[in-house]
Scaffold this motif. Structure first.
Motif, mmCIF file in Angstrom:
data_model
loop_
_atom_site.group_PDB
_atom_site.id
_atom_site.type_symbol
_atom_site.label_atom_id
_atom_site.label_comp_id
_atom_site.label_asym_id
_atom_site.label_seq_id
_atom_site.Cartn_x
_atom_site.Cartn_y
_atom_site.Cartn_z
ATOM 1 N N UNK A 89 0.822 -1.209 0.000
ATOM 2 C CA UNK A 89 0.000 0.000 0.000
ATOM 3 C C UNK A 89 0.857 1.262 0.000
ATOM 4 N N UNK A 90 1.933 1.285 0.780
ATOM 5 C CA UNK A 90 2.723 2.512 0.943
ATOM 6 C C UNK A 90 3.979 2.516 0.066
ATOM 7 N N UNK A 91 4.130 1.530 -0.794
ATOM 8 C CA UNK A 91 5.329 1.456 -1.639
ATOM 9 C C UNK A 91 5.521 2.762 -2.418
ATOM 10 N N UNK A 92 6.728 3.304 -2.346
ATOM 11 C CA UNK A 92 7.052 4.532 -3.062
ATOM 12 C C UNK A 92 6.815 5.804 -2.274
ATOM 13 N N UNK A 93 6.245 5.697 -1.072
ATOM 14 C CA UNK A 93 6.024 6.883 -0.247
ATOM 15 C C UNK A 93 7.113 7.014 0.813
ATOM 16 N N UNK A 94 7.342 8.217 1.248
ATOM 17 C CA UNK A 94 8.345 8.465 2.278
ATOM 18 C C UNK A 94 7.772 8.135 3.666
ATOM 19 N N UNK A 95 8.653 7.802 4.628
ATOM 20 C CA UNK A 95 8.168 7.609 6.002
ATOM 21 C C UNK A 95 7.418 8.848 6.474
ATOM 22 N N UNK A 96 6.346 8.610 7.224
ATOM 23 C CA UNK A 96 5.504 9.708 7.688
ATOM 24 C C UNK A 96 5.721 9.947 9.182
ATOM 25 N N UNK A 97 5.413 11.154 9.607
ATOM 26 C CA UNK A 97 5.454 11.481 11.034
ATOM 27 C C UNK A 97 4.189 10.909 11.675
ATOM 28 N N UNK A 98 4.309 10.100 12.717
ATOM 29 C CA UNK A 98 3.118 9.487 13.324
ATOM 30 C C UNK A 98 2.266 10.486 14.086
ATOM 31 N N UNK A 99 1.011 10.127 14.273
ATOM 32 C CA UNK A 99 0.049 11.019 14.922
ATOM 33 C C UNK A 99 0.468 11.471 16.307
ATOM 34 N N UNK A 100 1.023 10.633 17.186
ATOM 35 C CA UNK A 100 1.377 11.112 18.532
ATOM 36 C C UNK A 100 2.279 12.335 18.532
ATOM 37 N N UNK A 101 3.095 12.514 17.515
ATOM 38 C CA UNK A 101 3.961 13.693 17.447
ATOM 39 C C UNK A 101 3.120 14.956 17.276
ATOM 40 N N UNK A 102 2.134 14.898 16.380
ATOM 41 C CA UNK A 102 1.253 16.046 16.171
ATOM 42 C C UNK A 102 0.377 16.285 17.398
ATOM 43 N N UNK A 110 -2.092 24.404 22.721
ATOM 44 C CA UNK A 110 -3.348 24.312 21.961
ATOM 45 C C UNK A 110 -3.732 25.602 21.239
ATOM 46 N N UNK A 111 -3.324 26.734 21.781
ATOM 47 C CA UNK A 111 -3.692 28.006 21.163
ATOM 48 C C UNK A 111 -2.940 28.226 19.852
ATOM 49 N N UNK A 112 -1.639 28.000 19.860
ATOM 50 C CA UNK A 112 -0.842 28.215 18.654
ATOM 51 C C UNK A 112 -0.978 27.069 17.654
ATOM 52 N N UNK A 113 -1.292 25.879 18.169
ATOM 53 C CA UNK A 113 -1.393 24.724 17.273
ATOM 54 C C UNK A 113 -2.671 23.957 17.613
ATOM 55 N N UNK A 114 -3.807 24.423 17.100
ATOM 56 C CA UNK A 114 -5.088 23.797 17.426
ATOM 57 C C UNK A 114 -5.199 22.372 16.880
ATOM 58 N N UNK A 115 -6.142 21.637 17.422
ATOM 59 C CA UNK A 115 -6.340 20.239 17.040
ATOM 60 C C UNK A 115 -6.610 20.102 15.549
ATOM 61 N N UNK A 116 -7.369 21.025 15.000
ATOM 62 C CA UNK A 116 -7.697 20.963 13.575
ATOM 63 C C UNK A 116 -6.442 21.067 12.713
ATOM 64 N N UNK A 117 -5.505 21.917 13.130
ATOM 65 C CA UNK A 117 -4.259 22.063 12.375
ATOM 66 C C UNK A 117 -3.415 20.802 12.493
ATOM 67 N N UNK A 119 -4.499 17.746 12.991
ATOM 68 C CA UNK A 119 -5.144 16.717 12.174
ATOM 69 C C UNK A 119 -4.852 16.925 10.698
ATOM 70 N N UNK A 120 -4.966 18.171 10.235
ATOM 71 C CA UNK A 120 -4.726 18.475 8.828
ATOM 72 C C UNK A 120 -3.286 18.166 8.434
ATOM 73 N N UNK A 121 -2.336 18.492 9.276
ATOM 74 C CA UNK A 121 -0.927 18.233 8.970
ATOM 75 C C UNK A 121 -0.643 16.724 8.908
ATOM 76 N N UNK A 122 -1.236 15.987 9.835
ATOM 77 C CA UNK A 122 -1.035 14.538 9.817
ATOM 78 C C UNK A 122 -1.626 13.917 8.554
ATOM 79 N N UNK A 123 -2.841 14.313 8.204
ATOM 80 C CA UNK A 123 -3.523 13.718 7.051
ATOM 81 C C UNK A 123 -2.944 14.164 5.719
ATOM 82 N N UNK A 124 -2.161 15.234 5.713
ATOM 83 C CA UNK A 124 -1.609 15.743 4.455
ATOM 84 C C UNK A 124 -0.428 14.921 3.954
ATOM 85 N N UNK A 125 0.083 14.011 4.740
ATOM 86 C CA UNK A 125 1.264 13.236 4.363
ATOM 87 C C UNK A 125 0.915 12.154 3.334
ATOM 88 N N UNK A 126 1.722 12.018 2.276
ATOM 89 C CA UNK A 126 1.426 11.041 1.215
ATOM 90 C C UNK A 126 1.255 9.611 1.730
#
Length: 216
Positions: A89-102, A110-117, A119-126
């Protein structure tokens, strides 16, 4: 959660109300374990929530009557199959940053980096999108899930060992003397630390120690 039951606790006390009263655990019995093959009639009476099947699932019982090795082997084999699917499934993609980091970054500020941001950053990874696309195209149980991304990226053997050991110690363990063992976060390193602690404890218990699986 896996609960190591005190010797004096009678089996008839294992109800949802009693679990909450005695252990502070609000949950229901879960058929997490396998009973050993060919239980004798008097041994069946020692099992908790025993069901029909081969292997026969149950919510618990004495360690000597639980097929812990069989459970570990089966969970490891199943994890190996999922890992092979994940690799394709992930062949050809780069390693991704796991969700616990975000999640950690969000919880730190939470103020500077809200949950929505986060989530969006995590899901944006190929690589994450490749996994999500596979899940959408082939729905059903047993498919690689993004919540285990960090475990997959640790390698096949690590992933198999993770599931083999998790099969018998669950996500948390309550000892007979009331100590609770659990990961301090969802990070893989913290989960590994918990598995090490829980396995050491199970290795030290007597064959007659009763284990109980509870879904919280």
């Amino acid at each position: 959660m896996i609960v190591c039951l005190p010797d004096e606790l009678p089996a008839e006390a294992l109800t949802a109300h009693q679990l909450h009263t005695r252990f502070g655990v609000a949950g229901t019995l879960k058929p997490q374990f396998w009973a050993v093959a060919q239980l004798r009639l008097w041994q069946r009476q020692q099992m908790i929530g025993l069901r029909k099947g081969r292997p026969a699932p149950c919510a618990g019982g004495p360690v000597r009557l639980l097929d812990l090795q069989g459970m570990r082997h089966a969970a490891g084999v199943g994890a190996g199959i999922r890992y092979q699917i994940w690799q394709q499934v992930v062949h050809g993609t780069r390693p991704a940053i796991p969700w616990p980091v975000f999640a950690s970054r969000h919880l730190t500020d939470p103020q500077k980096y809200p949950f929505e941001a986060a989530t969006a950053d995590f899901l944006a990874q190929p690589r994450v999108n490749a996994m999500r696309m596979h899940a959408a195209a082939t729905p059903g149980p047993g498919q690689p899930h993004t919540r285990e991304l960090e475990m997959y990226q640790a390698g096949q053997m690590a992933y198999q060992h993770y599931h083999a050991t998790s099969a018998i110690v669950g996500d948390a363990l309550l000892t007979a003397d009331g100590r609770k063992l659990a990961p301090v976060s969802d990070a893989f390193a913290h989960r590994v630390t918990y598995l090490e602690q829980a396995l050491r404890h199970l290795d030290s218990v007597a064959p007659d120690q009763r284990l109980l699986a509870v879904a919280l």
